[in-house]
Design an enzyme around this catalytic site. Structure first.
Site, short mmCIF file in Angstrom:
data_model
loop_
_atom_site.label_atom_id
_atom_site.label_comp_id
_atom_site.label_asym_id
_atom_site.label_seq_id
_atom_site.Cartn_x
_atom_site.Cartn_y
_atom_site.Cartn_z
N GLU A 46 -19.39 43.70 -45.21
CA GLU A 46 -20.35 43.07 -46.05
C GLU A 46 -21.21 41.62 -46.39
O GLU A 46 -20.58 40.84 -45.99
CB GLU A 46 -20.34 42.85 -47.20
N CYS A 79 -26.51 38.89 -52.53
CA CYS A 79 -26.87 39.32 -51.07
C CYS A 79 -27.66 40.38 -51.28
O CYS A 79 -29.01 40.61 -50.41
CB CYS A 79 -26.33 39.37 -50.59
#
Length: 497
Positions: free
Chosen positions: A267, A301
Site C-alpha cells: 500500500e 495517501c
C-alpha cells in the site's frame, strides 16, 4: 506488570497498561536502546520508546515460526474471540487511545477519533470474517478423466506475516496488518514506524492478552521496533510467508525486490485527483477539496492533492475554494476545532515548503496559505502548477492542493491517468454517464463519485495500481491475500463400477 508513563506533551501524565520492552515470543524482552517520542506540535517529550535491533527481529521470527503450526490450527472460535475481546478492550480505552495518537502523530484530535473508530471496525470485521473462511466444491467430472472423483478446495494460512506500518495512522494501519493475519491463522510480526510506536504497542499488548486468555500463544502477535535494518531483517527472512507494507513507493519497491520470492502486499503513495466537471455542484466540490485535502494535515495517501477543473467553472470554483480554505482552523491538534496542525517532523515541513517555493518559482500562483506559523503550514492552494513539479507529480503528504483547469471532462480524465500513481480518484458531476465514464476509464484502485477520494470504508477492497501498490486490504480481502488454496482430489473407491 510494569507500567509505562506518558508525559503527555505538557498535559497531566497518565499511565498506560503495557509493560516495558518489546513483546517478543511469549513475554516482553528488554530492548537494547530507547528513543524519545516527541509531540510534533511543540516538541515536548511524550515517552521513551524501546528500539529493537536485528537480533530481536530474528528472535521474533524464530518465535513466530515455532508457533506457526499451532496458530494455523487454532479453532475459529478462539481466533474470533481474541479479536472481539481486543475490540472491546480498545473501545473501553478509546479516549486514552485518541489522546495518545494526537501526541505521537501530531494529527488533529478529530482525525484521531476517526482513526480509533476505523480501528474498531477493522477488528470487528476481521472477527466476523473468521466465520467466512471456507472453500468450495469443484466439478472435476467436466472431463471424462474426472468421473468418480470428488473435488473441493479450502483456504490455508500462508505462514508467518510481517506487517510494516506508516506513521500517519499507526493504530489503524497496524490493525489492518494484525487482525486479518490472526483471522487467517497466521502469526504476525509487526513493525511500526519509528516515530509512532506507542499506540501499536498498546494494541499488540491487548491482543496478546486476549489470545492468552483463550489458551492461544502470545507469540501469535509480536512487535519489533527499529530502523531500516530491522525491516530488512524481517522482510528478507526466507521463512516468512508474506510481507504487508504501508509506506512510500521507493521503500515498497525495495522491499519487493529484496523479499522476492516472498509474497508482498504493498500500500504505497499517491497524488489523488479530484475532478470538477462543468455540471458539478460547486459548493459540494469545494467543500470536498477542503475536507479531503487537509484532513490529517494532508498526511494521508488518498488526501486530495490534484484538483482538475473544467474551464467553464474554473473561476467560480476557485473563488469558492479559497473562501473555504481561509476558514480552516490551524493550530494545536488537541483542540477539537483544529483541522490542520504540525507535520510529523521538521524535515517534512521543510520539504513541503521547498516544493511550494519551487512551484511558485516555476510560475504557479499561491492563492491561499503556504506560510508557516508556529511550525504549522497553513493550508495551501496552488494554481497552475505544471507537470514535472513535485507538487503535481509526487506525493506531497502535507496540507497542499494544486488546481489546474482543462477544456473538458475527457481531458480531465486523461490528466488524472497521467501519473505513475493510481490509488483513488474522485469525480464531481451530476451526470450519470460522466460518472460511469470515469469508472470505466480512470486507472486507479478506487473511483469515488461525488465524495472525496479519501473516502474509505474499512470493509471494502482497498489498494492501488501502478506505483500505488499491489494487493488489497480490508479484512475479507486481506485474509484472501494471506491464505492459499489447497485443492483436495479424492477418489472414494478404487473399485470400478
Amino acid at each position: 506488570m510494569t507500567t509505562h508513563v506518558e508525559t503527555a506533551g505538557g498535559d497531566s501524565p497518565w499511565v498506560t497498561e503495557f509493560p516495558e520492552g518489546l513483546p517478543i515470543g511469549d513475554t516482553w524482552v528488554a530492548a537494547p536502546a530507547a528513543e524519545d517520542v516527541r509531540f510534533p506540535y511543540d516538541g515536548t517529550l511524550v515517552a521513551r520508546a524501546p528500539v529493537g535491533d536485528t537480533a530481536l527481529a530474528r528472535q521474533a521470527v524464530d518465535a513466530a515460526v515455532a508457533v506457526r503450526a499451532h496458530v494455523g490450527r487454532l479453532p475459529s472460535h478462539t481466533r474470533r474471540a481474541a479479536l472481539l475481546a481486543t475490540h472491546e478492550a480498545v473501545a473501553s480505552r478509546r479516549a486514552d487511545f485518541e489522546r495518545l495518537l494526537v501526541l505521537e502523530t501530531g494529527k488533529p484530535l478529530v482525525d484521531c477519533r476517526v482513526e480509533v473508530d476505523r480501528t474498531l471496525l477493522t477488528l470487528l470485521t476481521a472477527a466476523e470474517e473468521v466465520a467466512r473462511l471456507h472453500g468450495e466444491t469443484v466439478p472435476l467430472d467436466l472431463l471424462p478423466s474426472g468421473e468418480g472423483l470428488l473435488g473441493f478446495w479450502t483456504r490455508k494460512p500462508i505462514g508467518v506475516v510481517v506487517g510494516i506500518a506508516g506513521f500517519n495512522y499507526p493504530l489503524l494501519l497496524a490493525a489492518h496488518k494484525i487482525a486479518p493475519s490472526l483471522a487467517a491463522g497466521c502469526p504476525v510480526v509487526v513493525k511500526p514506524a519509528p516515530q509512532t510506536p506507542l499506540a501499536t504497542l498498546w494494541l499488540v499488548h491487548l491482543l496478546r492478552e486476549a489470545l492468552h486468555a483463550g489458551g492461544a500463544p502470545r507469540a501469535a502477535v509480536q512487535l519489533v521496533t527499529g530502523g531500516p535494518e530491522v525491516g530488512v531483517a524481517l522482510t528478507t527472512d526466507r521463512r516468512i510467508g508474506a510481507v504487508s507494507f504501508t509506506g512510500s513507493a521507493a521503500v515498497g519497491h525495495r522491499i519487493a525486490q529484496d523479499a522476492a520470492p516472498t509474497k508482498v502486499l504493498l500500500e504505497l503513495g499517491s497524488n489523488a485527483a479530484l475532478v470538477v466537471a462543468a455540471d458539478a455542484d460547486l459548493d459540494a466540490a469545494a467543500d470536498a477539496v477542503v475536507r479531503g485535502g487537509y484532513y490529517a494535515s494532508g498526511q494521508a495517501c488518498i488526501s486530495v492533492q490534484r484538483v482538475i477543473v473544467v474551464d467553464a467553472v474554473r473561476e467560480e470554483f476557485v473563488a469558492r475554494l479559497t473562501e473555504r480554505v481561509a476558514r480552516v482552523v490551524v493550530g494545536d491538534p488537541r483542540d477539537p476545532a483544529t483541522r490542520v496542525s504540525a507535520l510529523i517532523d521538521k524535515r517534512s515541513t521543510e520539504r513541503v515548503c521547498a516544493w511550494l517555493g519551487e512551484a511558485v518559482e516555476a510560475g504557479a500562483s499561491l492563492v491561499a496559505g503556504g506560510r508557516v506559523t508556529d511550525g504549522v503550514i497553513e493550508p495551501a492552494v496552488l494554481l497552475d502548477a505544471d507537470r514535472g513539479l513535485p507538487v503535481w507529480d509526487e506525493e506531497v503528504f502535507g496540507p497542499v492542493v494544486a488546481v489546474r483547469s482543462v477544456p473538458d471532462l475527457e481531458t480531465a480524465l486523461d490528466l488524472v491517468n497521467d501519473s505513475r500513481y493510481g490509488l483513488h480518484a474522485s469525480v464531481y458531476t451530476s451526470a450519470l454517464d460522466a460518472a460511469f465514464t470515469a469508472l470505466d476509464r480512470l486507472e486507479v484502485g478506487g473511483v469515488v463519485v461525488n465524495e472525496v477520494p479519501g473516502f474509505r470504508s474499512d470493509v471494502m477492497p482497498y489498494g492501488g495500481v501502478k506505483d500505488s501498490g499491489a494487493g488489497r486490504e480490508g479484512p475479507r480481502f486481506a485474509i484472501e491475500e494471506l491464505t492459499v488454496t489447497r485443492m483436495a482430489v479424492i477418489r472414494p473407491t478404487t473399485t470400478k463400477p
